[in-house]
Each structure stands twice: as structure tokens, then as C-alpha cells.
Write an enzyme that holds these catalytic residues in place. Structure first.
Site, PDB file in Angstrom:
ATOM      1  N   THR A  29      28.347  38.944  33.918  1.00 14.83           N
ATOM      2  CA  THR A  29      28.941  39.072  35.250  1.00 14.83           C
ATOM      3  C   THR A  29      29.437  40.496  35.501  1.00 14.83           C
ATOM      4  OG1 THR A  29      31.137  38.373  34.491  1.00 14.83           O
ATOM      5  CG2 THR A  29      29.640  36.639  35.255  1.00 14.83           C
ATOM      6  N   ASP A  30      29.643  40.797  36.776  1.00 13.59           N
ATOM      7  CA  ASP A  30      30.133  42.126  37.157  1.00 13.59           C
ATOM      8  C   ASP A  30      31.599  42.045  37.577  1.00 13.59           C
ATOM      9  OD1 ASP A  30      30.149  41.004  39.718  1.00 13.59           O
ATOM     10  OD2 ASP A  30      28.335  42.044  40.354  1.00 13.59           O
ATOM     11  N   GLN A  31      32.128  43.117  38.145  1.00 18.17           N
ATOM     12  CA  GLN A  31      33.540  43.153  38.538  1.00 18.17           C
ATOM     13  C   GLN A  31      33.878  42.149  39.628  1.00 18.17           C
ATOM     14  OE1 GLN A  31      34.261  47.344  39.411  1.00 18.17           O
ATOM     15  NE2 GLN A  31      35.597  47.418  37.624  1.00 18.17           N
TER      16      GLN A  31
END
Length: 138
Positions: free
Chosen positions: A15-17
Site C-alpha cells: 500500500t501507499d501513503q
């Protein structure tokens, strides 16, 4: 038409931010789906590679519909969208846990000699793969 399904649990590292799956990870999942389809057809890329043949991506299309998040389980559905004896186009749907389509895509591949990158005709080099692909695309 043969459709392979593979479950993938979304890992935190994917996942990203924003807390959603980073877009490039879907490409990895497509490879997982493609490998599963080939395995279900009775083959392995590693066997092809032992013969000095590799299968690079020559075209890729991806459409993002709905984000997936850490802890969810995605279902990757993969099939042979088109095959002409030289080029193979795989189709993909990646489903969210509720069954909604999160991602659709297609990847087109050719088989080439590793040392020259010259294309080969699959039906001549790997007739068993050719027959299986012909049956699976129907």
C-alpha cells in the site's frame, strides 16, 4: 474459455501513503494470475526458459476502477483473451472482496529467443502449449 482464479491477501507493504494498493503492485498480481493460468494448463514458464525462450510483455493496458486496501483479499481472474500462435494476450480482472471489479487489464506477450530476442512461433517450438492455448481461449 478457461479462467484461472488466484486469491491474494493485500499486504501492508503493497500500500501507499493513502492506504490503498500502490498501482504498480497490480502488475505483479497480474503476473501471479498469468503464472497460475499457465500452471492450470499444465505448464511452467521455467520449462520454457530452460529451452532458452523468454516471454516479454510487448503491450500493457490497465484500468483502475476501485481501490483495494491492506487486509483485504483480492481475487485475480486471468484468461487468454487472444492468441494467434505468436502473440498471446491475457485478460485480467482483479476483484474486491465484495466481488466488484477493482482493476481490469490486458497484457500482450511474445516468445523470443533469450540470446537474440528474435520472436519464435509458439505452435512450432511448443506444440503442447499451442494446443492448450487454442483450447483455453474458446
Amino acid at each position: 474459455m478457461k479462467v484461472a482464479e488466484k486469491q491474494i491477501e493485500v499486504r501492508y507493504a503493497e500500500t501507499d501513503q493513502m492506504g490503498v494498493v500502490y498501482h504498480a503492485n497490480y502488475l505483479v498480481w497480474m503476473e501471479v494470475g498469468r503464472t497460475e493460468l499457465i500452471k492450470q494448463l499444465g505448464f511452467h514458464y521455467a520449462d520454457m526458459e530452460k529451452e532458452g525462450i523468454i516471454s516479454p510483455v510487448v503491450d500493457l493496458q490497465v484500468s483502475y476502477k476501485k481501490p483495494l486496501r491492506y487486509g483485504e483479499t483480492a481475487t485475480v481472474r486471468t484468461w487468454i483473451d487472444a492468441y494467434d500462435g505468436i502473440r498471446v494476450t491475457y485478460g485480467y480482472e482483479i476483484l474486491a472482496p465484495d466481488g466488484e471489479v477493482a482493476v481490469t487489464g490486458k497484457s500482450q506477450h511474445v516468445c523470443v529467443k533469450r540470446d537474440t530476442f528474435r520472436p519464435i512461433v509458439i505452435r512450432k517450438y511448443f506444440p503442447e502449449w499451442h494446443e492448450a492455448y487454442e483450447r483455453a481461449k474458446r
